[in-house]
Design a protein around this motif. Structure first.
Motif, PDB file in Angstrom:
ATOM      1  N   PHE A  38       0.855  -1.179   0.000  1.00 52.10           N
ATOM      2  CA  PHE A  38       0.000   0.000   0.000  1.00 52.10           C
ATOM      3  C   PHE A  38       0.893   1.232   0.000  1.00 52.10           C
ATOM      4  O   PHE A  38       1.785   1.358   0.839  1.00 52.10           O
ATOM      5  CB  PHE A  38      -0.898  -0.003   1.246  1.00 52.10           C
ATOM      6  N   SER A  39       0.666   2.126  -0.950  1.00 50.07           N
ATOM      7  CA  SER A  39       1.488   3.333  -1.085  1.00 50.07           C
ATOM      8  C   SER A  39       0.610   4.566  -1.027  1.00 50.07           C
ATOM      9  O   SER A  39      -0.516   4.573  -1.523  1.00 50.07           O
ATOM     10  CB  SER A  39       2.222   3.335  -2.431  1.00 50.07           C
ATOM     11  N   VAL A  40       1.164   5.631  -0.427  1.00 49.19           N
ATOM     12  CA  VAL A  40       0.502   6.930  -0.409  1.00 49.19           C
ATOM     13  C   VAL A  40       1.514   7.988  -0.833  1.00 49.19           C
ATOM     14  O   VAL A  40       2.699   7.883  -0.546  1.00 49.19           O
ATOM     15  CB  VAL A  40      -0.092   7.279   0.976  1.00 49.19           C
ATOM     16  N   ALA A  41       1.055   8.995  -1.550  1.00 50.83           N
ATOM     17  CA  ALA A  41       1.908  10.098  -1.990  1.00 50.83           C
ATOM     18  C   ALA A  41       1.941  11.162  -0.898  1.00 50.83           C
ATOM     19  O   ALA A  41       0.960  11.354  -0.172  1.00 50.83           O
ATOM     20  CB  ALA A  41       1.370  10.700  -3.282  1.00 50.83           C
ATOM     21  N   CYS A  42       3.089  11.834  -0.778  1.00 49.28           N
ATOM     22  CA  CYS A  42       3.203  12.885   0.224  1.00 49.28           C
ATOM     23  C   CYS A  42       4.234  13.907  -0.239  1.00 49.28           C
ATOM     24  O   CYS A  42       4.878  13.739  -1.274  1.00 49.28           O
ATOM     25  CB  CYS A  42       3.575  12.313   1.587  1.00 49.28           C
ATOM     26  N   GLU A  43       4.400  14.943   0.533  1.00 53.79           N
ATOM     27  CA  GLU A  43       5.383  15.985   0.248  1.00 53.79           C
ATOM     28  C   GLU A  43       6.685  15.673   0.983  1.00 53.79           C
ATOM     29  O   GLU A  43       6.684  15.004   2.010  1.00 53.79           O
ATOM     30  CB  GLU A  43       4.856  17.352   0.691  1.00 53.79           C
ATOM     31  N   LYS A  44       7.778  16.186   0.459  1.00 55.53           N
ATOM     32  CA  LYS A  44       9.090  16.007   1.094  1.00 55.53           C
ATOM     33  C   LYS A  44       9.047  16.495   2.537  1.00 55.53           C
ATOM     34  O   LYS A  44       9.569  15.835   3.443  1.00 55.53           O
ATOM     35  CB  LYS A  44      10.142  16.774   0.293  1.00 55.53           C
ATOM     36  N   GLN A  45       8.438  17.638   2.762  1.00 55.99           N
ATOM     37  CA  GLN A  45       8.371  18.208   4.110  1.00 55.99           C
ATOM     38  C   GLN A  45       7.585  17.301   5.058  1.00 55.99           C
ATOM     39  O   GLN A  45       7.916  17.198   6.237  1.00 55.99           O
ATOM     40  CB  GLN A  45       7.758  19.609   4.063  1.00 55.99           C
ATOM     41  N   GLN A  46       6.567  16.625   4.564  1.00 61.03           N
ATOM     42  CA  GLN A  46       5.807  15.704   5.409  1.00 61.03           C
ATOM     43  C   GLN A  46       6.681  14.534   5.856  1.00 61.03           C
ATOM     44  O   GLN A  46       6.595  14.099   7.003  1.00 61.03           O
ATOM     45  CB  GLN A  46       4.565  15.194   4.669  1.00 61.03           C
ATOM     46  N   VAL A  47       7.520  14.031   4.949  1.00 57.67           N
ATOM     47  CA  VAL A  47       8.427  12.946   5.305  1.00 57.67           C
ATOM     48  C   VAL A  47       9.397  13.417   6.384  1.00 57.67           C
ATOM     49  O   VAL A  47       9.642  12.720   7.371  1.00 57.67           O
ATOM     50  CB  VAL A  47       9.191  12.416   4.067  1.00 57.67           C
ATOM     51  N   ASP A  86       1.866   2.920  -7.070  1.00 55.27           N
ATOM     52  CA  ASP A  86       0.557   3.515  -7.355  1.00 55.27           C
ATOM     53  C   ASP A  86      -0.015   4.036  -6.054  1.00 55.27           C
ATOM     54  O   ASP A  86      -0.432   3.244  -5.196  1.00 55.27           O
ATOM     55  CB  ASP A  86      -0.394   2.487  -7.967  1.00 55.27           C
ATOM     56  N   ALA A  87      -0.028   5.351  -5.882  1.00 57.00           N
ATOM     57  CA  ALA A  87      -0.526   5.947  -4.647  1.00 57.00           C
ATOM     58  C   ALA A  87      -2.038   5.790  -4.548  1.00 57.00           C
ATOM     59  O   ALA A  87      -2.763   6.082  -5.503  1.00 57.00           O
ATOM     60  CB  ALA A  87      -0.142   7.412  -4.577  1.00 57.00           C
ATOM     61  N   GLU A  88      -2.480   5.317  -3.402  1.00 58.26           N
ATOM     62  CA  GLU A  88      -3.915   5.172  -3.143  1.00 58.26           C
ATOM     63  C   GLU A  88      -4.557   6.531  -2.849  1.00 58.26           C
ATOM     64  O   GLU A  88      -5.719   6.735  -3.138  1.00 58.26           O
ATOM     65  CB  GLU A  88      -4.151   4.221  -1.966  1.00 58.26           C
ATOM     66  N   PHE A  89      -3.772   7.417  -2.222  1.00 56.36           N
ATOM     67  CA  PHE A  89      -4.229   8.777  -1.968  1.00 56.36           C
ATOM     68  C   PHE A  89      -3.021   9.646  -1.624  1.00 56.36           C
ATOM     69  O   PHE A  89      -1.923   9.154  -1.425  1.00 56.36           O
ATOM     70  CB  PHE A  89      -5.290   8.856  -0.863  1.00 56.36           C
TER      71      PHE A  89
END
Length: 186
Positions: A38-47, A86-89
């Motif tokens: 399960f993958s989710v997309a995020c911003e660099k700053q969130q990581v 494939d990001a789920e959200f």
């Protein structure tokens, strides 16, 4: 459509990773348990924030409860994103918690939504919240995630020594030099 909460109680791995070249990287958080990925997309700053907050939480748990962190024994080679990604959200709100009974860190990632997401939605199974990914980690797994996430964030373009903005190979317009185009990295 009703809310979906994807729960991983003892995942094989949980990691931050990127796709693309520095300056054009897309950041993802990915959890895998057996064949379930399960993958989710995020911003660099969130990581970066997630890694920092996990470190703080781990330090506080160890200090308050005398918990041993230990080691997972995973090698970095085992921690590449499973492709295709494939990001789920896309992640909007993030939450962290300590489960003292299970001695686990809980990471919850909520999808971006049009409505305001309050604290009462994070770590709750209500029907009216955004989709969520909930991952349960040992202290060692959480520490390993945070260390790797810090390395992933730092692996981008080098910073300008004057303004700290990222340097492209062809240079950048440095605000500290009144917009003078500073040359690239040699």
């Amino acid at each position: 459509m009703s809310r979906q909460i994807h729960v991983f109680r003892s995942p094989d791995r949980f990691l931050a990773g990127t796709v693309g070249q520095p300056g054009e990287r897309e950041f993802y958080l990915q959890v895998a348990d057996g064949r379930r990925v399960f993958s989710v997309a995020c911003e660099k700053q969130q990581v970066a924030v997630l890694a920092d907050r996990l470190d703080s939480l781990i330090t506080e748990v160890a200090r308050r409860f005398g918990a041993e962190i230990g080691s997972t024994g995973h090698a970095d080679a085992d921690l590449a994103l499973t492709t295709p990604v494939d990001a789920e959200f896309r992640v909007g709100t993030m939450g962290l918690a300590w489960d003292g009974e299970g001695s686990q860190v809980i990471v919850e990632l909520l999808a971006i939504s049009d409505e305001e997401v309050g604290e009462d939605v994070v770590l709750e199974d209500r029907e009216d919240g955004p989709d969520a990914l909930r991952v349960f980690l040992s202290l060692a797994e959480a520490r390993e995630f945070a260390r790797r996430a810090e390395r992933v964030v730092a692996a981008g373009r080098p910073p300008c020594p004057l303004c700290s903005n990222p340097l492209d190979p062809e240079g950048h317009i440095c605000p500290r030099l009144n917009g003078y185009h500073r040359g690239g990295v040699a």
